[in-house]
Write a protein that holds these residues in place. Structure first.
Motif, PDB file in Angstrom:
ATOM      1  N   LEU A  12       0.838  -7.981 -12.699  1.00 27.45           N
ATOM      2  CA  LEU A  12       0.452  -7.651 -11.325  1.00 27.45           C
ATOM      3  C   LEU A  12       1.570  -6.920 -10.601  1.00 27.45           C
ATOM      4  N   ALA A  13       2.810  -7.316 -10.848  1.00 28.10           N
ATOM      5  CA  ALA A  13       3.949  -6.654 -10.221  1.00 28.10           C
ATOM      6  C   ALA A  13       4.066  -5.206 -10.691  1.00 28.10           C
ATOM      7  N   ILE A  14       3.842  -4.978 -11.967  1.00 24.66           N
ATOM      8  CA  ILE A  14       3.878  -3.604 -12.479  1.00 24.66           C
ATOM      9  C   ILE A  14       2.772  -2.785 -11.829  1.00 24.66           C
ATOM     10  N   ALA A  15       1.596  -3.367 -11.696  1.00 23.85           N
ATOM     11  CA  ALA A  15       0.493  -2.655 -11.043  1.00 23.85           C
ATOM     12  C   ALA A  15       0.813  -2.378  -9.576  1.00 23.85           C
ATOM     13  N   LEU A  16       1.435  -3.341  -8.877  1.00 26.41           N
ATOM     14  CA  LEU A  16       1.808  -3.130  -7.475  1.00 26.41           C
ATOM     15  C   LEU A  16       2.806  -1.994  -7.320  1.00 26.41           C
ATOM     16  N   ALA A  17       3.665  -1.808  -8.304  1.00 18.91           N
ATOM     17  CA  ALA A  17       4.653  -0.739  -8.225  1.00 18.91           C
ATOM     18  C   ALA A  17       4.080   0.615  -8.626  1.00 18.91           C
ATOM     19  N   VAL A  18       3.122   0.625  -9.540  1.00 16.12           N
ATOM     20  CA  VAL A  18       2.629   1.896 -10.086  1.00 16.12           C
ATOM     21  C   VAL A  18       1.450   2.464  -9.304  1.00 16.12           C
ATOM     22  N   VAL A  19       0.556   1.619  -8.839  1.00 20.64           N
ATOM     23  CA  VAL A  19      -0.660   2.096  -8.162  1.00 20.64           C
ATOM     24  C   VAL A  19      -0.363   3.023  -6.982  1.00 20.64           C
ATOM     25  N   PRO A  20       0.596   2.700  -6.095  1.00 16.02           N
ATOM     26  CA  PRO A  20       0.837   3.606  -4.966  1.00 16.02           C
ATOM     27  C   PRO A  20       1.365   4.985  -5.361  1.00 16.02           C
ATOM     28  N   MET A  21       1.994   5.080  -6.531  1.00  8.38           N
ATOM     29  CA  MET A  21       2.501   6.387  -6.963  1.00  8.38           C
ATOM     30  C   MET A  21       1.384   7.394  -7.184  1.00  8.38           C
ATOM     31  N   PHE A  22       0.209   6.904  -7.538  1.00  4.82           N
ATOM     32  CA  PHE A  22      -0.897   7.797  -7.853  1.00  4.82           C
ATOM     33  C   PHE A  22      -1.997   7.799  -6.795  1.00  4.82           C
ATOM     34  N   THR A  23      -1.893   6.918  -5.793  1.00  7.10           N
ATOM     35  CA  THR A  23      -2.977   6.823  -4.820  1.00  7.10           C
ATOM     36  C   THR A  23      -2.534   7.016  -3.382  1.00  7.10           C
ATOM     37  N   ASP A  24      -1.308   7.459  -3.155  1.00 12.68           N
ATOM     38  CA  ASP A  24      -0.932   7.781  -1.780  1.00 12.68           C
ATOM     39  C   ASP A  24      -1.202   9.261  -1.524  1.00 12.68           C
ATOM     40  N   CYS A  25      -1.171   9.642  -0.281  1.00  8.04           N
ATOM     41  CA  CYS A  25      -1.523  11.017   0.086  1.00  8.04           C
ATOM     42  C   CYS A  25      -0.537  12.036  -0.468  1.00  8.04           C
ATOM     43  N   GLN A  26       0.724  11.665  -0.584  1.00  9.62           N
ATOM     44  CA  GLN A  26       1.714  12.608  -1.091  1.00  9.62           C
ATOM     45  C   GLN A  26       1.454  12.942  -2.552  1.00  9.62           C
ATOM     46  N   SER A  27       0.948  11.995  -3.326  1.00 11.88           N
ATOM     47  CA  SER A  27       0.631  12.279  -4.728  1.00 11.88           C
ATOM     48  C   SER A  27      -0.531  13.265  -4.849  1.00 11.88           C
ATOM     49  N   GLN A  28      -1.327  13.381  -3.788  1.00  9.55           N
ATOM     50  CA  GLN A  28      -2.451  14.322  -3.764  1.00  9.55           C
ATOM     51  C   GLN A  28      -2.116  15.595  -2.998  1.00  9.55           C
TER      52      GLN A  28
END
Length: 137
Positions: A12-28
């Motif tokens: 869960l901690a790995i998911a908490l760290a990785v998910v925002p890298m691909f789902t925040d506005c800056q990544s898009q």
């Protein structure tokens, strides 16, 4: 049993760290352009960065939970896991927040995912706290 809890918290901690890298506005490709032409990240980016600050200690809690068998240690780690799960929920909802436009990826994907991951981490830690009361000293 606590090894399963610990490994789950690490995942869960790995998911908490990785998910925002691909789902925040800056990544898009989304950023705020100031009047002077300078571009700065939106607040969802900073919420994602703050989640890394929650994910690292949560991974450590999970790692320590896999190795500990003492009742007091497991109880303390579980309380810490509950607090970190609550912080994982609080950053995208009330402490920092995400963007206001309801169609942005941070609102539709990042926020619900982080809330779910934080709730699961807190729930597993709460279950660990309850089960630690049954252990003998």
């Amino acid at each position: 049993m606590y090894r399963v809890f610990g490994v789950t918290l690490v995942v869960l901690a790995i998911a908490l760290a990785v998910v925002p890298m691909f789902t925040d506005c800056q990544s898009q490709g989304g950023q705020i352009t100031l009047a002077n032409g300078k571009q700065i990240p939106m607040k969802c980016h900073w919420a994602g960065i703050a989640e890394i600050g929650v994910a690292v200690p949560l991974a450590l809690v999970g790692g320590m939970m896999t190795m500990n068998r003492r009742k007091n240690n497991l109880r303390n780690l579980s309380v810490l896991g509950i607090a970190l799960g609550a912080l994982a929920i609080a950053f995208p909802t009330s402490l920092i927040g995400v963007c206001q436009t309801p169609t942005m990826i941070c609102v539709t994907t990042m926020k619900p995912t982080l809330i779910t991951l934080g709730a699961v981490a807190g729930g597993i830690s709460l279950l660990g706290l309850v089960l630690s009361r049954r252990l003998s000293d």
